[in-house]
Design an enzyme around this catalytic site. Structure first.
Site, PDB file in Angstrom:
ATOM      1  N   HIS A 148      -2.750   0.402  -4.305  1.00 17.56           N
ATOM      2  CA  HIS A 148      -2.051   1.665  -4.041  1.00 17.56           C
ATOM      3  C   HIS A 148      -0.535   1.534  -4.005  1.00 17.56           C
ATOM      4  O   HIS A 148       0.166   2.546  -4.004  1.00 17.56           O
ATOM      5  CB  HIS A 148      -2.496   2.239  -2.693  1.00 17.56           C
ATOM      6  CG  HIS A 148      -3.900   2.729  -2.664  1.00 17.56           C
ATOM      7  ND1 HIS A 148      -4.418   3.592  -3.605  1.00 17.56           N
ATOM      8  CD2 HIS A 148      -4.918   2.471  -1.789  1.00 17.56           C
ATOM      9  CE1 HIS A 148      -5.682   3.851  -3.312  1.00 17.56           C
ATOM     10  NE2 HIS A 148      -6.016   3.174  -2.225  1.00 17.56           N
ATOM     11  N   ASP A 267     -14.830  -0.858   0.758  1.00 16.64           N
ATOM     12  CA  ASP A 267     -14.863   0.421   1.468  1.00 16.64           C
ATOM     13  C   ASP A 267     -15.817   1.416   0.825  1.00 16.64           C
ATOM     14  O   ASP A 267     -15.989   2.529   1.331  1.00 16.64           O
ATOM     15  CB  ASP A 267     -13.460   1.025   1.605  1.00 16.64           C
ATOM     16  CG  ASP A 267     -12.612   0.891   0.362  1.00 16.64           C
ATOM     17  OD1 ASP A 267     -13.115   0.415  -0.673  1.00 16.64           O
ATOM     18  OD2 ASP A 267     -11.416   1.253   0.420  1.00 16.64           O
TER      19      ASP A 267
END
Length: 409
Positions: A148, A267
């Site tokens: 990210h 995740d």
């Protein structure tokens, strides 16, 4: 193509910095570098280290980071400390906001922050260099996968984008890189970095959100080289498999990558506090098993994952897949047994969360992505368009890329 059952041995090079678990994001922070240490200990307990080469990564330095990140941002990361953020001077708060550090909860300032960046990014760059030298078939850095981070902003619990840096390193020796990710969020900044080049194809299976729409497919020379599968809550093993295998199979046929980077964010597992998918560890690992079966040089990275024992379970299991070993579901004795209470098992069960991805959703998305792949030029040949300017790749590296022999696979 090799079969899913391919269990052949590979030369696996595993990168681990022993100090990685000492870094601490802070109280109530969900990201815990300790998960890498627990993963490593579980790997040792299963004796997987006997089937691969263990390496301490070379620590990255500022010059490595500047191949993607801005000089001002890197200088800021070098200087910021928990003490300096309390300085009342307006320039301090301005820079914190400008670089998105210590502003939101996912970019805290902690002690030895820059050294932490050097460690996790160094692992990914070292893994890429290992593949470049054809000294391994598979290279692993579970501490990496910070997808990210922007050129001049921290994001998503990361501070430097080791994924982009590793791909830039691979582009020195490989003509075409296929980047795949199976974590919960979209790999936005990896796609952004390479959206206008045909030398990198990105394929992301992620939760539908603000980025990574199926209609986002790249620009210019990179048009159709970004593939996005935005999925709904409750994604299970069966649905992911029905999408992942045909899309990756076709991408391999059309694009013929010389190296693959797989980001294995945990995740997307069932029960993650920040994810809403419902994958089992086996279902997650099946994606790696399928990618491995093509026998193309492969880099495996970590990523998100906020239930520490499940992250360790998953990445240990996937290390076993990389080396071609099967693991007993009963965990061996290890230094962190308390984390694996009460059952002390390797695998976890999915929850009863409803899968909102209907069969028609998966079929429609699959057909859309396969249609996009039909627009991709079959195995684009060198000369390619230049590597994105953000890489600042040296002219010598481009010459090396042109002169290299085909990689051993």
């Amino acid at each position: 193509m090799a079969s899913l059952a391919d269990g052949g041995k590979r030369r696996v090079s595993y990168f681990y910095e022993p100090m990685i678990g000492d870094y601490y994001y802070g109280v109530n922070q969900p990201t815990k570098p300790q998960r890498i240490r627990v993963t490593h200990n579980l790997i040792l307990s299963y004796n997987l280290h006997r089937h691969m080469e263990i390496n301490h990564p070379d620590l990255a330095d500022a010059s490595d980071f500047e191949k993607f990140h801005s000089l001002e941002y890197i200088n800021f990361l070098k200087s910021v400390t928990p003490e300096t953020v309390t300085d009342p001077h307006p320039s301090v708060s301005e820079n914190l906001k400008r670089f998105n550090v210590d502003v939101d909860w996912d970019g805290p300032v902690f002690h030895n922050l820059f050294d932490y960046c050097r460690a996790y990014a160094g692992g990914s760059i070292s893994a890429a260099a290992k593949l470049n030298r054809q000294e391994a078939d598979i290279a692993i850095n579970w501490a990496g996968g910070m997808h990210h981070v922007k050129k001049d902003k921290a994001s998503g619990f990361g501070y430097v984008n080791d994924v982009v840096l590793a791909i830039l390193e691979l582009l020195k020796s490989f003509k075409r890189v296929l980047y795949i990710e199976i974590g919960f969020p979209h790999g936005d900044e990896v796609e952004e970095a390479f959206k206008d080049t045909d030398r990198v194809m990105t394929v992301s299976f992620h939760k539908v959100g603000d980025t990574g729409d199926i209609s986002d497919y790249g620009e210019g020379k990179g048009q159709y080289y970004s593939l996005n599968a935005p999925l709904k809550d409750g994604l299970d093993d069966f649905s992911l498999r029905g999408l992942f295998i045909p899309v990756i199979h076709r991408a391999m046929e059309i694009y013929e990558p010389e190296v693959i980077v797989l980001q294995c964010g945990a995740d997307s597992l069932a029960g993650d506090p920040f994810g809403t998918f419902n994958l089992s560890i086996k279902g997650h690992g099946d994606c790696l098993q399928y990618v491995r079966s093509f026998n193309v040089p492969l880099m495996i990275l970590g990523g998100g994952g906020y239930t520490l024992p499940n992250v360790a379970r998953c990445w240990c299991y996937e290390t076993a897949i990389a080396v071609g070993e099967q693991l007993d579901n009963d965990l061996p004795g290890n230094d962190y047994m308390k984390y694996f209470r009460p059952d002390y098992k390797l695998h976890i069960l999915p929850t009863n969360r409803q899968n909102l991805n209907t069969r028609l959703d998966i079929i429609t998305m699959r057909e859309t992505l396969l249609a996009q792949l039909s627009l991709v030029m079959h195995a684009p040949s060198v000369p390619f368009q230049d590597t994105p300017s953000s890489s600042q790749a040296t002219e010598a590296a481009e010459v090396d890329m042109e002169k290299r022999n085909d990689p051993r696979i």
